[in-house]
Scaffold this motif. Structure first.
Motif, PDB file in Angstrom:
ATOM      1  N   LYS A 171       0.820  -1.214   0.000  1.00  0.00           N
ATOM      2  CA  LYS A 171       0.000   0.000   0.000  1.00  0.00           C
ATOM      3  C   LYS A 171       0.847   1.255   0.000  1.00  0.00           C
ATOM      4  N   SER A 172       1.983   1.207   0.674  1.00  0.00           N
ATOM      5  CA  SER A 172       2.898   2.349   0.739  1.00  0.00           C
ATOM      6  C   SER A 172       4.320   1.818   0.733  1.00  0.00           C
ATOM      7  N   VAL A 173       5.269   2.701   0.419  1.00  0.00           N
ATOM      8  CA  VAL A 173       6.661   2.269   0.318  1.00  0.00           C
ATOM      9  C   VAL A 173       7.548   3.130   1.203  1.00  0.00           C
ATOM     10  N   ASP A 174       8.662   2.562   1.565  1.00  0.00           N
ATOM     11  CA  ASP A 174       9.672   3.247   2.377  1.00  0.00           C
ATOM     12  C   ASP A 174      10.913   3.427   1.514  1.00  0.00           C
ATOM     13  N   THR A 175      11.270   4.687   1.231  1.00  0.00           N
ATOM     14  CA  THR A 175      12.448   4.968   0.402  1.00  0.00           C
ATOM     15  C   THR A 175      13.686   5.275   1.232  1.00  0.00           C
ATOM     16  N   GLY A 176      13.606   5.156   2.540  1.00  0.00           N
ATOM     17  CA  GLY A 176      14.750   5.453   3.389  1.00  0.00           C
ATOM     18  C   GLY A 176      15.911   4.512   3.130  1.00  0.00           C
ATOM     19  N   ALA A 177      17.126   5.077   3.197  1.00  0.00           N
ATOM     20  CA  ALA A 177      18.336   4.300   2.906  1.00  0.00           C
ATOM     21  C   ALA A 177      19.390   4.562   3.966  1.00  0.00           C
ATOM     22  N   GLN A 178      20.238   3.575   4.177  1.00  0.00           N
ATOM     23  CA  GLN A 178      21.395   3.728   5.053  1.00  0.00           C
ATOM     24  C   GLN A 178      22.630   3.887   4.172  1.00  0.00           C
ATOM     25  N   LEU A 179      23.225   5.073   4.182  1.00  0.00           N
ATOM     26  CA  LEU A 179      24.376   5.379   3.351  1.00  0.00           C
ATOM     27  C   LEU A 179      25.643   5.394   4.204  1.00  0.00           C
ATOM     28  N   PRO A 180      26.826   5.484   3.600  1.00  0.00           N
ATOM     29  CA  PRO A 180      28.061   5.438   4.389  1.00  0.00           C
ATOM     30  C   PRO A 180      28.126   6.448   5.526  1.00  0.00           C
ATOM     31  N   GLY A 181      27.553   7.636   5.335  1.00  0.00           N
ATOM     32  CA  GLY A 181      27.614   8.650   6.382  1.00  0.00           C
ATOM     33  C   GLY A 181      26.418   8.670   7.297  1.00  0.00           C
ATOM     34  N   GLY A 182      25.453   7.761   7.096  1.00  0.00           N
ATOM     35  CA  GLY A 182      24.258   7.738   7.926  1.00  0.00           C
ATOM     36  C   GLY A 182      23.004   7.604   7.092  1.00  0.00           C
ATOM     37  N   PRO A 183      21.838   7.775   7.709  1.00  0.00           N
ATOM     38  CA  PRO A 183      20.576   7.570   6.994  1.00  0.00           C
ATOM     39  C   PRO A 183      20.259   8.712   6.031  1.00  0.00           C
ATOM     40  N   ALA A 184      19.473   8.404   5.013  1.00  0.00           N
ATOM     41  CA  ALA A 184      19.011   9.401   4.042  1.00  0.00           C
ATOM     42  C   ALA A 184      17.570   9.087   3.683  1.00  0.00           C
ATOM     43  N   ALA A 185      16.836  10.110   3.250  1.00  0.00           N
ATOM     44  CA  ALA A 185      15.429   9.939   2.915  1.00  0.00           C
ATOM     45  C   ALA A 185      15.236   9.175   1.620  1.00  0.00           C
ATOM     46  N   LEU A 186      16.256   9.182   0.780  1.00  0.00           N
ATOM     47  CA  LEU A 186      16.215   8.500  -0.513  1.00  0.00           C
ATOM     48  C   LEU A 186      17.541   7.775  -0.725  1.00  0.00           C
TER      49      LEU A 186
ATOM     50  N   THR B 195       8.911  10.924  -6.237  1.00  0.00           N
ATOM     51  CA  THR B 195       7.610  10.494  -6.746  1.00  0.00           C
ATOM     52  C   THR B 195       7.762   9.317  -7.707  1.00  0.00           C
ATOM     53  N   GLU B 196       8.740   9.425  -8.610  1.00  0.00           N
ATOM     54  CA  GLU B 196       8.954   8.361  -9.591  1.00  0.00           C
ATOM     55  C   GLU B 196       9.407   7.065  -8.923  1.00  0.00           C
ATOM     56  N   LEU B 197      10.290   7.177  -7.929  1.00  0.00           N
ATOM     57  CA  LEU B 197      10.782   5.979  -7.254  1.00  0.00           C
ATOM     58  C   LEU B 197       9.673   5.313  -6.456  1.00  0.00           C
ATOM     59  N   GLU B 198       8.871   6.111  -5.748  1.00  0.00           N
ATOM     60  CA  GLU B 198       7.766   5.537  -4.985  1.00  0.00           C
ATOM     61  C   GLU B 198       6.797   4.796  -5.910  1.00  0.00           C
TER      62      GLU B 198
ATOM     63  N   ALA C  81       6.283  -2.319  -8.951  1.00  0.00           N
ATOM     64  CA  ALA C  81       7.106  -3.530  -8.964  1.00  0.00           C
ATOM     65  C   ALA C  81       6.785  -4.461  -7.803  1.00  0.00           C
ATOM     66  N   GLY C  82       5.869  -4.029  -6.928  1.00  0.00           N
ATOM     67  CA  GLY C  82       5.488  -4.872  -5.798  1.00  0.00           C
ATOM     68  C   GLY C  82       6.490  -4.867  -4.665  1.00  0.00           C
ATOM     69  N   CYS C  83       7.206  -3.749  -4.492  1.00  0.00           N
ATOM     70  CA  CYS C  83       8.266  -3.656  -3.479  1.00  0.00           C
ATOM     71  C   CYS C  83       7.887  -2.641  -2.407  1.00  0.00           C
ATOM     72  N   ALA C  84       7.912  -3.057  -1.159  1.00  0.00           N
ATOM     73  CA  ALA C  84       7.570  -2.156  -0.060  1.00  0.00           C
ATOM     74  C   ALA C  84       8.745  -1.291   0.363  1.00  0.00           C
ATOM     75  N   ASP C  85       9.968  -1.729   0.057  1.00  0.00           N
ATOM     76  CA  ASP C  85      11.152  -0.987   0.487  1.00  0.00           C
ATOM     77  C   ASP C  85      12.322  -1.336  -0.422  1.00  0.00           C
ATOM     78  N   LEU C  86      13.470  -0.774  -0.089  1.00  0.00           N
ATOM     79  CA  LEU C  86      14.643  -0.962  -0.938  1.00  0.00           C
ATOM     80  C   LEU C  86      15.167  -2.387  -0.880  1.00  0.00           C
ATOM     81  N   ALA C  87      15.018  -3.033   0.266  1.00  0.00           N
ATOM     82  CA  ALA C  87      15.462  -4.427   0.372  1.00  0.00           C
ATOM     83  C   ALA C  87      14.688  -5.307  -0.599  1.00  0.00           C
TER      84      ALA C  87
END
Length: 364
Positions: free
Chosen positions: A58-73, A335-338, A344-350
Motif C-alpha cells: 500500500k505504501s513504500v519506504d524509500t529510506g536508505a542507510q548510506l556510508p555517512g548515515g541515513p538518508a530519505a532516498l 515520486t517516480e521511485l515511490e 514492482a510490488g516492493c515495499a522498500d529498498l530491500a
C-alpha cells in the motif's frame, strides 16, 4: 501557460535554453567521441525489471542507510565542480536543495564555494578529494572536512588526467574571472582563467593540481589519515573493488565519471553487477552516470546498488531555479521511485534488490 516540470528531462530542456552554449557543453559533454556518455543511457534503457504482483503493498519506504548515515532516498548529490557557472549561489543553493530533500551533498575539491561556506547551509555533507601534487594540502582538506562535520570522505580515483573533452577544446573553455576553485586558491586568477588557443583552461588547471601517479599505496595512506567512512569513486573492474575493500573502503562508487574520462569504458550499470558480486556485501555499493529517473534508481537497486549519485539533473534544476529547482529534481525522483516501487510490488529498498532483471535479453 507555464507548466511545472514533470520529469528531469523538462528541466534539462529548460537549462539548455537558459545557459550559454559553452557552459552547456562543459556540463553536458563527454570525452572523445562521447561513446561512453551515450552508452550510459542506452544501457540503462536496456535494463528491464520483472515486477512482482499481488504483493499487497500500500505504501513504500524509500529510506536508505548510506556510508555517512541515513538518508530519505537512496541517493546523494554527486561531486561537481564550479556550480556558480549555473547559478550565482552555486553549491550553496544546491546544498539547500539537498537539505530540503534529506539527502547528502558531496562537496567537490574544486567547488566554487568553500567547504566552510557550504557547511553553513546545514546540509548533510560528504567531501570529495582528488589526489593532488601537494600532499600537505590534501591533509589540510581532510582536516577541514572533519572540522565542518562532513560525514564521509569520497576519493575520486579515475582522473589521473582529465579526459580529452572535445567540446571544451573547441570552445577554448575558460572560467570567468568571478569563479574560482575556492578550496584550493586565493581570490586571484589561476590557469583555469587563462585562455589558450585550442585548449581547455579547466583541463590545464587540473593538470597543474592533480598528480597522475596516484596508486593503491596512496589510497592506503588516505585511509590512515581519517576515521571518516571512505568512499572510493570511479570503480569499474571488480578486482579494483576488491582491492579497495581490502584497503578499508566503506563504499565504492561504480562510475565512468559520466562518460567524461576513458571514452569506450563500459556503462556504469553494465559494470554494477560485476562489482556488487565481487564485494559480496563487504562494503556498500553506489552507482552513477546516466541516472535520470526513479525507474533508473530502481534498476540500479535491482542490479546490486545500495544507492546512486545524481549529477547533471542537479545542475539542470540549479540552473532553472536555484535551490527550489534542485529540491524539485529530488521531489520528481522521489515520486517516480515511490511509484516504481509500488508497481514492482516492493515495499522498500530491500525488496527492490530481489527483483529479477533482463539486460538486453539476458536474464539476471
Amino acid at each position: 501557460m507555464t507548466h511545472q516540470p514533470l520529469c528531469v528531462e523538462d528541466l534539462r530542456r529548460s537549462a539548455a535554453a537558459r545557459l550559454a552554449p559553452a557552459v552547456w557543453d562543459f556540463i553536458s559533454g563527454g570525452s572523445g567521441t562521447e561513446s561512453t556518455l551515450q552508452a550510459n543511457r542506452a544501457a540503462l534503457d536496456g535494463v528491464s525489471l520483472v515486477p512482482r504482483v499481488l504483493a499487497g503493498v500500500k505504501s513504500v519506504d524509500t529510506g536508505a542507510q548510506l556510508p555517512g548515515g541515513p538518508a530519505a532516498l537512496p541517493l546523494a548529490v554527486a561531486p561537481m565542480a564550479y556550480q556558480r557557472l549555473l547559478h550565482p549561489e552555486g553549491e550553496l543553493a544546491a546544498a539547500q536543495g539537498a537539505l530540503a530533500a534529506g539527502v547528502p551533498f558531496v562537496v567537490s575539491t574544486i567547488s566554487s564555494h568553500s567547504l566552510e561556506e557550504i557547511a553553513a547551509v546545514g546540509a548533510d555533507l560528504w567531501f570529495q578529494l582528488y589526489w593532488l601534487h601537494d600532499r600537505g594540502r590534501m591533509v589540510e582538506l581532510i582536516r577541514r572536512a572533519e572540522q565542518v562535520g562532513c560525514r564521509a570522505l569520497m576519493v575520486t580515483v579515475d582522473v589521473p588526467i582529465m579526459g580529452r573533452r572535445l567540446r571544451d577544446l573547441r570552445n577554448e573553455f575558460t572560467l570567468p574571472s568571478w569563479i574560482r576553485s575556492a578550496n584550493l586558491e586565493s581570490d586571484g586568477p589561476s590557469a583555469a582563467h587563462a585562455r589558450r588557443p585550442g585548449e581547455s583552461a579547466v583541463a590545464a588547471h587540473t593538470k597543474l593540481a592533480f598528480d597522475p601517479t596516484f596508486g593503491w599505496s596512496d589510497l592506503e595512506w588516505i585511509r590512515e589519515q581519517t576515521r571518516l567512512p571512505l568512499v572510493v569513486k570511479g570503480i569499474l573492474d571488480p578486482q579494483d573493488a576488491e582491492q579497495a575493500v581490502r584497503l578499508g573502503a566503506d563504499a565504492v562508487v561504480v562510475s565512468n565519471h559520466g562518460g567524461r574520462q576513458l571514452d569506450g569504458a563500459p556503462a556504469s550499470i553494465t559494470a554494477l553487477p560485476w562489482v556488487a558480486e565481487a564485494v559480496g556485501g563487504q562494503c556498500r555499493v553506489l552507482m552513477d552516470s546516466g541516472v535520470r529517473s526513479g525507474t533508473d534508481i530502481l534498476r540500479a537497486l535491482a542490479l546490486g546498488a545500495d544507492a546512486v549519485l545524481i549529477g547533471r539533473p542537479v545542475l539542470w534544476g540549479l540552473s532553472a531555479a536555484g535551490a527550489p529547482g534542485v529540491a524539485q529534481v529530488f521531489s520528481i525522483l522521489r515520486t517516480e521511485l515511490e511509484e516504481a516501487l509500488l508497481l514492482a510490488g516492493c515495499a522498500d529498498l530491500a525488496a527492490a534488490r530481489t527483483l529479477r532483471s533482463i539486460i538486453s535479453g539476458l536474464r539476471v
